[in-house]
Motif scaffolding. Structure first.
Motif, mmCIF file in Angstrom:
data_model
loop_
_atom_site.group_PDB
_atom_site.id
_atom_site.type_symbol
_atom_site.label_atom_id
_atom_site.label_comp_id
_atom_site.label_asym_id
_atom_site.label_seq_id
_atom_site.Cartn_x
_atom_site.Cartn_y
_atom_site.Cartn_z
ATOM 1 N N LEU A 198 40.264 -60.256 -5.578
ATOM 2 C CA LEU A 198 40.285 -58.857 -6.006
ATOM 3 C C LEU A 198 40.623 -58.725 -7.495
ATOM 4 C CD1 LEU A 198 39.951 -55.958 -5.006
ATOM 5 C CD2 LEU A 198 42.398 -55.919 -4.530
ATOM 6 N N VAL A 199 41.672 -59.390 -7.934
ATOM 7 C CA VAL A 199 42.056 -59.331 -9.351
ATOM 8 C C VAL A 199 40.974 -59.964 -10.222
ATOM 9 C CG1 VAL A 199 43.718 -60.177 -11.067
ATOM 10 C CG2 VAL A 199 44.527 -59.165 -8.932
ATOM 11 N N PHE A 214 46.158 -64.100 -14.999
ATOM 12 C CA PHE A 214 47.260 -63.418 -14.315
ATOM 13 C C PHE A 214 48.065 -64.344 -13.409
ATOM 14 C CE2 PHE A 214 43.894 -60.362 -15.150
ATOM 15 C CZ PHE A 214 44.580 -59.413 -15.888
ATOM 16 N N GLN A 235 44.225 -61.455 -3.154
ATOM 17 C CA GLN A 235 44.687 -61.068 -4.491
ATOM 18 C C GLN A 235 43.911 -61.788 -5.586
ATOM 19 O OE1 GLN A 235 48.842 -61.870 -5.023
ATOM 20 N NE2 GLN A 235 48.500 -63.953 -5.718
ATOM 21 N N ASN A 236 43.585 -63.057 -5.389
ATOM 22 C CA ASN A 236 42.843 -63.815 -6.398
ATOM 23 C C ASN A 236 41.422 -63.278 -6.569
ATOM 24 O OD1 ASN A 236 45.125 -65.393 -6.534
ATOM 25 N ND2 ASN A 236 44.253 -67.087 -5.367
ATOM 26 N N ALA A 251 40.962 -64.185 -12.460
ATOM 27 C CA ALA A 251 42.365 -64.044 -12.070
ATOM 28 C C ALA A 251 43.269 -65.084 -12.726
ATOM 29 C CB ALA A 251 42.496 -64.139 -10.549
ATOM 30 N N ALA A 278 45.331 -69.119 -8.914
ATOM 31 C CA ALA A 278 44.164 -68.267 -8.692
ATOM 32 C C ALA A 278 42.999 -69.056 -8.113
ATOM 33 C CB ALA A 278 43.731 -67.597 -9.998
ATOM 34 N N ILE A 331 37.965 -57.460 -10.333
ATOM 35 C CA ILE A 331 38.282 -56.283 -11.161
ATOM 36 C C ILE A 331 38.309 -56.668 -12.641
ATOM 37 C CG2 ILE A 331 40.112 -54.640 -11.742
ATOM 38 C CD1 ILE A 331 40.723 -54.516 -8.701
ATOM 39 N N THR A 332 38.907 -57.800 -12.958
ATOM 40 C CA THR A 332 38.952 -58.257 -14.352
ATOM 41 C C THR A 332 37.551 -58.489 -14.888
ATOM 42 O OG1 THR A 332 41.097 -59.310 -13.974
ATOM 43 C CG2 THR A 332 39.845 -60.046 -15.894
ATOM 44 N N LYS A 381 37.101 -65.986 -9.081
ATOM 45 C CA LYS A 381 38.511 -66.334 -9.254
ATOM 46 C C LYS A 381 38.876 -66.640 -10.707
ATOM 47 C CE LYS A 381 38.914 -68.328 -4.630
ATOM 48 N NZ LYS A 381 39.106 -69.597 -3.906
#
Length: 175
Positions: free
Chosen positions: A85-86, A69, A82-83, A66, A74, A89-90, A63
């Motif tokens: 996944l983002v 973003f 979303q937390n 995230a 987050a 990916i980050t 997390k």
């Protein structure tokens, strides 16, 4: 008898690191990207283990990616898609870039010890410049006061795992 200034063994000769750094080797770069993602997954798994051991949310390390973003949202407890996944990916993007750079600057697979030594150095510099300086520039992360000790070992695991670049290079080159 060889002259006094020459080396008796070719492997003892100094590498021309500038020539290595100027070389264009897309396969090495792709191998570095794979090694970076692999090292990132290994380091995240280790960080998640340490978080659980420390009584924190096991997904905290994921997390963190995230936070730039979503801010403090987050860090919401539990599995918020979303937390996670983002954040993942980050983290993997950053690890892929670092793996690309590591592969480019190491350039050769002379011996595993060279790659491990470079990985150890890479991990130390990552801890100093990424964990202790860069991510602390995000106020939401800085206010969390994350412990630097466990992060040190996570970054060492990341750096040492980058030595997998030779494995990925052998697979891609077919040797």
């Amino acid at each position: 008898m060889p002259p006094a200034h020459s080396s008796a063994h070719p492997q003892d000769e100094d590498l021309d690191i500038v020539a290595i750094w100027l070389r264009v080797d897309p396969i090495r770069w792709i191998s570095g990207i794979f090694a970076g993602v692999f090292a990132g997954i290994v380091a995240l798994a280790f960080a998640m283990f340490l978080a659980k051991l420390g009584g924190m949310d096991v997904l905290l390390p994921v997390k963190l990616g995230a936070i730039p973003f979503f801010g403090n949202e987050a860090m919401e407890l539990g599995f918020v898609v979303q937390n996670v996944l983002v954040g993942f990916i980050t983290m993997m993007f950053i690890c892929a870039v670092l793996g690309f750079c590591y592969a480019h600057f190491t350039g050769v697979d002379a011996t595993p010890m060279v790659l491990l030594g470079s990985g150890l150095t890479w991990g130390l510099f990552s801890w100093i410049f990424i964990f202790c300086l860069f991510i602390q520039s995000f106020e939401d992360i800085r206010t969390m006061e994350l412990p630097k000790g466990p992060a040190f070992f996570v970054m060492l695991v990341f750096g040492l795992s980058l030595a997998s670049v030779s494995f990925f290079q052998r697979i891609i080159r077919g040797r």
